[in-house]
Every structure is written in C-alpha cells, then in structure tokens.
Write a protein that holds these residues in place. Structure first.
Motif, PDB file in Angstrom:
ATOM      1  N   THR A  26      13.652   9.553   1.055  1.00  0.00           N
ATOM      2  CA  THR A  26      13.138   9.077  -0.226  1.00  0.00           C
ATOM      3  C   THR A  26      12.936   7.565  -0.276  1.00  0.00           C
ATOM      4  N   GLN A  27      13.755   6.804   0.445  1.00  0.00           N
ATOM      5  CA  GLN A  27      13.603   5.345   0.461  1.00  0.00           C
ATOM      6  C   GLN A  27      12.391   4.916   1.283  1.00  0.00           C
ATOM      7  N   LYS A  28      11.983   5.764   2.198  1.00  0.00           N
ATOM      8  CA  LYS A  28      10.890   5.429   3.111  1.00  0.00           C
ATOM      9  C   LYS A  28       9.537   5.963   2.626  1.00  0.00           C
ATOM     10  N   TYR A  29       9.553   7.187   2.091  1.00  0.00           N
ATOM     11  CA  TYR A  29       8.317   7.849   1.641  1.00  0.00           C
ATOM     12  C   TYR A  29       8.539   8.383   0.229  1.00  0.00           C
ATOM     13  N   GLU A  30       7.881   7.775  -0.729  1.00  0.00           N
ATOM     14  CA  GLU A  30       8.105   8.228  -2.110  1.00  0.00           C
ATOM     15  C   GLU A  30       7.214   9.401  -2.508  1.00  0.00           C
ATOM     16  N   ILE A  31       6.176   9.654  -1.730  1.00  0.00           N
ATOM     17  CA  ILE A  31       5.271  10.772  -2.042  1.00  0.00           C
ATOM     18  C   ILE A  31       5.228  11.716  -0.850  1.00  0.00           C
ATOM     19  N   ALA A  44      -1.047   7.360  -3.989  1.00  0.00           N
ATOM     20  CA  ALA A  44      -1.155   7.113  -2.546  1.00  0.00           C
ATOM     21  C   ALA A  44      -2.535   6.569  -2.209  1.00  0.00           C
ATOM     22  N   GLU A  45      -2.537   5.514  -1.406  1.00  0.00           N
ATOM     23  CA  GLU A  45      -3.794   4.950  -0.921  1.00  0.00           C
ATOM     24  C   GLU A  45      -4.030   5.328   0.537  1.00  0.00           C
ATOM     25  N   ARG A  46      -2.947   5.579   1.234  1.00  0.00           N
ATOM     26  CA  ARG A  46      -2.992   6.094   2.610  1.00  0.00           C
ATOM     27  C   ARG A  46      -2.224   7.400   2.624  1.00  0.00           C
ATOM     28  N   ILE A  47      -2.794   8.376   3.298  1.00  0.00           N
ATOM     29  CA  ILE A  47      -2.169   9.696   3.334  1.00  0.00           C
ATOM     30  C   ILE A  47      -2.028  10.125   4.787  1.00  0.00           C
ATOM     31  N   THR A  96      -3.012  24.184  -1.103  1.00  0.00           N
ATOM     32  CA  THR A  96      -3.897  23.911   0.029  1.00  0.00           C
ATOM     33  C   THR A  96      -3.804  22.434   0.407  1.00  0.00           C
ATOM     34  N   ILE A  97      -4.431  22.103   1.519  1.00  0.00           N
ATOM     35  CA  ILE A  97      -4.507  20.690   1.912  1.00  0.00           C
ATOM     36  C   ILE A  97      -5.234  19.902   0.826  1.00  0.00           C
ATOM     37  N   ALA A  98      -6.308  20.458   0.273  1.00  0.00           N
ATOM     38  CA  ALA A  98      -7.066  19.771  -0.781  1.00  0.00           C
ATOM     39  C   ALA A  98      -6.192  19.517  -2.013  1.00  0.00           C
ATOM     40  N   ALA A  99      -5.400  20.510  -2.409  1.00  0.00           N
ATOM     41  CA  ALA A  99      -4.536  20.352  -3.580  1.00  0.00           C
ATOM     42  C   ALA A  99      -3.447  19.307  -3.318  1.00  0.00           C
ATOM     43  N   ALA A 100      -2.856  19.345  -2.121  1.00  0.00           N
ATOM     44  CA  ALA A 100      -1.807  18.375  -1.780  1.00  0.00           C
ATOM     45  C   ALA A 100      -2.385  16.962  -1.698  1.00  0.00           C
ATOM     46  N   TYR A 101      -3.586  16.837  -1.133  1.00  0.00           N
ATOM     47  CA  TYR A 101      -4.232  15.528  -1.019  1.00  0.00           C
ATOM     48  C   TYR A 101      -4.508  14.970  -2.416  1.00  0.00           C
ATOM     49  N   ALA A 102      -5.039  15.812  -3.295  1.00  0.00           N
ATOM     50  CA  ALA A 102      -5.322  15.377  -4.672  1.00  0.00           C
ATOM     51  C   ALA A 102      -4.043  14.954  -5.384  1.00  0.00           C
ATOM     52  N   LYS A 103      -2.963  15.676  -5.145  1.00  0.00           N
ATOM     53  CA  LYS A 103      -1.686  15.333  -5.771  1.00  0.00           C
ATOM     54  C   LYS A 103      -1.178  13.987  -5.254  1.00  0.00           C
ATOM     55  N   CYS A 104      -1.303  13.754  -3.953  1.00  0.00           N
ATOM     56  CA  CYS A 104      -0.905  12.456  -3.391  1.00  0.00           C
ATOM     57  C   CYS A 104      -1.719  11.329  -4.017  1.00  0.00           C
ATOM     58  N   MET A 112       0.845  -1.174   0.000  1.00  0.00           N
ATOM     59  CA  MET A 112       0.000   0.000   0.000  1.00  0.00           C
ATOM     60  C   MET A 112       0.896   1.246   0.000  1.00  0.00           C
ATOM     61  N   THR A 113       0.676   2.148  -0.920  1.00  0.00           N
ATOM     62  CA  THR A 113       1.490   3.346  -1.064  1.00  0.00           C
ATOM     63  C   THR A 113       1.011   4.439  -0.110  1.00  0.00           C
ATOM     64  N   THR A 114       1.970   5.046   0.581  1.00  0.00           N
ATOM     65  CA  THR A 114       1.661   6.098   1.541  1.00  0.00           C
ATOM     66  C   THR A 114       2.137   7.439   1.018  1.00  0.00           C
ATOM     67  N   GLY A 115       1.290   8.436   1.147  1.00  0.00           N
ATOM     68  CA  GLY A 115       1.644   9.814   0.824  1.00  0.00           C
ATOM     69  C   GLY A 115       1.751  10.605   2.112  1.00  0.00           C
ATOM     70  N   ILE A 116       2.659  11.556   2.130  1.00  0.00           N
ATOM     71  CA  ILE A 116       2.868  12.414   3.289  1.00  0.00           C
ATOM     72  C   ILE A 116       2.551  13.842   2.886  1.00  0.00           C
TER      73      ILE A 116
END
Length: 142
Positions: free
Chosen positions: A33-38, A63-66, A50-58, A1-5
């Motif tokens: 970078t090895q731990k979090y690719e997004i 990203a499936e988990r943010i 904004t948070i909305a723009a960053a979330y959409a980009k993730c 599962m890909t994680t976005g930060i």
C-alpha cells in the motif's frame, strides 16, 4: 506521477478461480500500500472485471501510468498479443495515461521455492490432503 497496477489473469467460468485472482490483487494492494496506492484485478476474458474496466477504474482513481502485470507463468499468445491489444484498446479512451505490460511470472527463484512448498506439502500430508481427498487429484481410484 500516480501509478496504477492491474493484475490480470486469463479469467474462468469457475467463480472460485476468478475470486482467487481478486484476492491476490487485494492482498498485493494491502502488502504494498505504501508503494502502490492503486491496484485493480482484471480477467482477460470470461469474467468481470475486464482489462478495460480495470484500466478505466485506475484512470478514474487518478493513475497517469498504468502497469499491467500478467498473472501468467509463460510468455504465450495472451502475453504477446491478447493482453497488449486489450490494454491498448482500453488506453485509447484515456489519452492522459501511458501503460506498460510487465513480463510474465516466468522462471524465478520464488517460483521454484513455491513449487518445492507445494510438493513438500503433499509429502508431509502423505499424499492425501483436504484439497484433494476424494478427487482424481489424489490419485486414488474412485
């Protein structure tokens, strides 16, 4: 599962302040970078992204988990209400994702070390550094 930060600060009318958070996010992404690719920066208000723009980009980057990490010292209203609401609103457009908001930076030995570093710098520079020289921050009457 890909994680976005998402690293989020308050946002400011001062471009320099907003750019600092964006640099923090860039350096975090580079270091881990090895731990979090997004990794994406966001400002809660007053500036883009904004948070909305960053979330959409993730989400667009897979990203499936943010994880939203507030770049705030204490757990005030922005952490308890504003950031969760803005994140929930953003997440509602991406039902394939889940999110979690971390604690604020809070009290930590690393914060104490950073405070000591800042204080020691003032002392070492005899209370007159390039960042403060000629301003009210220096404590000299202008």
């Amino acid at each position: 599962m890909t994680t976005g930060i998402i690293i989020v600060d308050h946002g400011s009318r001062l471009a320099e302040s907003n750019q600092m958070l964006e640099e923090v996010a860039r350096l975090f992404a580079q270091r881990f970078t090895q731990k979090y690719e997004i990794v994406e920066p966001a400002h809660m208000e007053l500036a883009e992204p904004t948070i909305a723009a960053a979330y959409a980009k993730c989400a667009a980057r897979g990203a499936e988990r943010i994880i939203v990490c507030p770049f705030f010292l204490g757990p005030g209203k922005h952490w308890t209400k504003d950031i969760p609401q803005l994140t929930s609103d953003a997440a509602s457009k991406f039902p394939q994702t889940r999110y979690h908001i971390t604690k604020t930076l809070g009290i930590d030995d690393l914060i104490l070390d950073l405070l000591d570093k800042r204080i020691a710098s003032c002392i070492e520079q005899e209370y007159s550094c390039e960042n403060c020289k000629g301003t009210l921050r220096e404590g000299e009457l202008l």
